[in-house]
Design an enzyme around this catalytic site. Structure first.
Site, PDB file in Angstrom:
ATOM      1  CB  SER A  24      -0.922   0.002   1.219  1.00 12.70           C
ATOM      2  OG  SER A  24      -0.178  -0.160   2.408  1.00 12.70           O
ATOM      3  CG  HIS A 157     -42.576  21.457 -11.918  1.00 13.86           C
ATOM      4  ND1 HIS A 157     -42.833  20.127 -11.667  1.00 13.86           N
ATOM      5  CD2 HIS A 157     -43.306  22.148 -11.010  1.00 13.86           C
ATOM      6  CE1 HIS A 157     -43.696  20.030 -10.668  1.00 13.86           C
ATOM      7  NE2 HIS A 157     -43.993  21.237 -10.238  1.00 13.86           N
ATOM      8  CB  SER A 278     -14.892  26.728 -28.434  1.00 13.29           C
ATOM      9  OG  SER A 278     -14.826  26.013 -29.650  1.00 13.29           O
ATOM     10  CE  LYS A 284     -19.324  26.580 -27.312  1.00 14.90           C
ATOM     11  NZ  LYS A 284     -20.531  25.814 -27.131  1.00 14.90           N
ATOM     12  CG  ASN A 286     -17.376  26.332 -23.800  1.00 11.84           C
ATOM     13  OD1 ASN A 286     -18.451  26.725 -24.221  1.00 11.84           O
ATOM     14  ND2 ASN A 286     -16.436  25.813 -24.576  1.00 11.84           N
ATOM     15  CD  GLU A 291     -19.403  22.507 -19.174  1.00 14.71           C
ATOM     16  OE1 GLU A 291     -19.734  21.658 -20.013  1.00 14.71           O
ATOM     17  OE2 GLU A 291     -18.625  23.441 -19.430  1.00 14.71           O
ATOM     18  CD  GLN A 323      -2.797  -2.497   2.283  1.00 13.59           C
ATOM     19  OE1 GLN A 323      -2.120  -2.718   3.279  1.00 13.59           O
ATOM     20  NE2 GLN A 323      -2.535  -3.055   1.108  1.00 13.59           N
ATOM     21  CE  LYS A 326      -4.272   3.026   5.029  1.00 15.86           C
ATOM     22  NZ  LYS A 326      -5.019   1.745   4.822  1.00 15.86           N
TER      23      LYS A 326
HETATM   24  N1  ARG Z   1      -1.151  -1.232   5.401  1.00 15.10           N
HETATM   25  C1  ARG Z   1      -2.105  -1.756   6.314  1.00 15.10           C
HETATM   26  C2  ARG Z   1      -3.457  -1.066   6.128  1.00 15.10           C
HETATM   27  O1  ARG Z   1      -3.478  -0.037   5.568  1.00 15.10           O
HETATM   28  C3  ARG Z   1      -1.647  -1.546   7.719  1.00 15.10           C
HETATM   29  C4  ARG Z   1      -2.220  -2.512   8.686  1.00 15.10           C
HETATM   30  C5  ARG Z   1      -1.704  -3.858   8.420  1.00 15.10           C
HETATM   31  N2  ARG Z   1      -2.025  -4.762   9.463  1.00 15.10           N
HETATM   32  C6  ARG Z   1      -1.880  -6.085   9.331  1.00 15.10           C
HETATM   33  N3  ARG Z   1      -2.239  -6.812  10.316  1.00 15.10           N
HETATM   34  N4  ARG Z   1      -1.408  -6.597   8.220  1.00 15.10           N
HETATM   35  O2  ARG Z   1      -4.488  -1.575   6.523  1.00 15.10           O
END
Ligand code: ARG
Length: 469
Positions: A24, A157, A278, A284, A286, A291, A323, A326
């Site tokens: 990650s 409407h 444009s 134009k 725009n 948008e 994970q 994020k």
């Molecule tokens: N990179 C992991 C996450 O974002 C961190 C936690 C990992 N924990 C584990 N027990 N492998 O979730």
């Protein structure tokens, strides 16, 4: 080679595909500042509780500072083999200070670590968004005050309904953004508990002080259940839900702006700063920014759906599924900040075409309700009957291609003899809006009062970002 952070029982390293799906670091390096803050607080607490020695603690803190410097000047090498930000930092710490680095992870797991880092990141994002939303509200207030008496057609409407003031229309968005800020503030309050010290899932036998780390990180208190601490992502979901509703509000205004600046409407002009030309049609201008704001709600709402789907059906406590929490958040919350900033810029520079708005406000017999109301008030008719009489007056105007205030009193009298000269006083759009003084109504006087009320409110309420904890 097996993983040097957790590879004790492994003989071989991971398959290349395993490494790719497992890592990650490509995205969670965005958590470096939060990870370092969490580690510093944890390290100081471990020393204070005599769980690790003072010298080791100092070496760790110095190492963390050096790592921060490396990351900031971009000399830090992120390694995919080390999976994530937590292990990248810890491995570098070991290179720098040797075996003492291994003491930092005492009474801690990556599970509580990542939950802590992520909460801190989302909290900052909420504070950034809240400040941006406050600026947007101010932009609305300034424009609304300036145009408290500027008349435009109000629609239902998307059909001309009744005249309203442009200021009143803008103040509707101040209300919406006010509720958005309320949702973010609520989410922030529930978010603001520290999971640090929940360890892997069950807490720890070391005599840690979770209240101390919570306070050091600006949290109001530690979370109360270790299983919940490492498996909860409500704070992210709530923030995405608040962001989705907010983005949806912005998309409505964006749509209005797009419509308003089309030639047939010509209600507003956007500045050069928030439009594009444009490459083929020289005339134009725009409304691209509007948008894009209208469109970006898609990815924000998508992020909420993504994370809700990730979390659905997950057993307690931590699972690697989490994970996947994020990227949607890292994309959606900054996207919202950008949309808010773009909307603020557009709103500040936008110039309404008062003539075109007023002309349009008079079209479509927009003061018909005023006539019906007058018949109730002055003629004593029940509203349903007044509605019927007014319908006949509208038909006359329509058949003769005129507006209501272009009919003569005699013509109207011929339809219902309870109509007299005084009716002229309610048929113009200006009189119509000025008369709508019921609380929350569109009268210029009301708009000015609401602007005042909101200015007081914005002055009083410090932005959540200013008060840590
Ligand atoms: N990179 C992991 C996450 O974002 C961190 C936690 C990992 N924990 C584990 N027990 N492998 O979730």
């Amino acid at each position: 080679m097996s993983n040097r952070m957790w590879g004790g029982r492994f003989e071989s390293g991971p398959d290349a595909i395993m490494e790719e799906i497992n890592a990650s670091i490509a995205f969670d390096k965005a958590l470096f500042a939060q990870d370092l803050a969490g580690s510093r607080a944890h390290c100081r607490m471990l020393v204070a509780q005599s769980i690790i020695g003072k010298e080791d603690g100092e070496a760790i803190l110095e190492g963390l500072d050096a790592i921060e410097a490396e990351i900031r000047d971009e000399s830090f090498t992120f390694s995919r083999a080390l999976e994530d930000i937590h292990m990248n930092i810890e491995a570098r710490l070991a290179e720098m200070i040797g075996p003492a680095a291994g003491r930092l992870h005492t009474a801690r797991s990556r599970n509580d670590q990542v939950a802590t880092d992520f909460r801190l990141w989302v909290r900052d994002a909420i504070d950034t968004i809240d400040a941006a939303l406050a600026d947007l509200q101010l932009a609305f207030l300034d424009k609304a005050e300036e145009h408290a008496a500027t008349i435009m057609p109000g629609f239902t409407h998307l059909q001309t309904a009744q005249p309203v003031t442009f200021g009143h229309h803008l103040m509707a968005y101040v209300e919406m953004i006010g509720r958005d800020r309320g949702r973010f503030a609520d989410a922030r309050e529930r978010l603001n508990e520290s999971p640090l010290g929940a360890a892997a899932l069950a807490g720890t036998a070391f005599p840690i002080d979770r209240f101390a780390t919570a306070e050091a990180l600006g949290f109001a208190r530690p979370t109360a259940n270790s299983l919940d601490s490492v498996s909860d992502r409500d704070f992210a979901l709530e923030s995405l839900a608040a962001a989705s509703i907010c983005a949806l509000h912005l998309s409505r205004l964006a749509e209005e702006i797009v419509v308003w600046c089309s030639a047939p409407f010509s209600f507003v002009q956007l500045s050069d700063k928030f439009t594009t030309g444009s490459s083929i049609m020289p005339q134009k201008r725009n409304p691209d920014a509007a948008e894009l704001v209208r469109a970006k709600v898609g990815r924000i709402l998508g992020a909420l759906t993504t994370l809700a789907t990730v979390m659905k059906g997950l057993p307690l406590a931590y699972s690697k599924d989490m994970q996947e929490d994020k990227e949607p958040v890292f994309d959606a919350l900054p996207t919202l900040s950008l949309c808010v900033a773009a909307m603020t810029g557009m709103m500040r520079d936008l110039v309404p075409n008062e003539k075109a708005m007023r002309r349009a406000a008079g079209q479509g017999y927009s003061t018909a309700t005023d006539l019906a109301d007058w018949l109730v008030r002055e003629g004593g008719l029940p509203f349903r009957e007044a509605h019927h009489v007014t319908g006949r007056v509208v038909a006359l105007a329509s058949d003769s291609g005129r507006a209501l205030d272009q009919l003569t009193v005699e013509e109207m009298k011929a339809i219902d003899d309870r109509i007299d000269e005084r009716v002229k006083g309610v048929l113009s759009v200006a009189k119509s809006v000025a008369s709508r003084t019921s609380y929350g109504g569109t009268a210029p006087k009301n708009v000015r009062n609401q602007v005042k009320r909101w200015r007081r409110r914005l002055d009083q309420k410090p932005r959540s970002g200013r008060s840590r904890g």
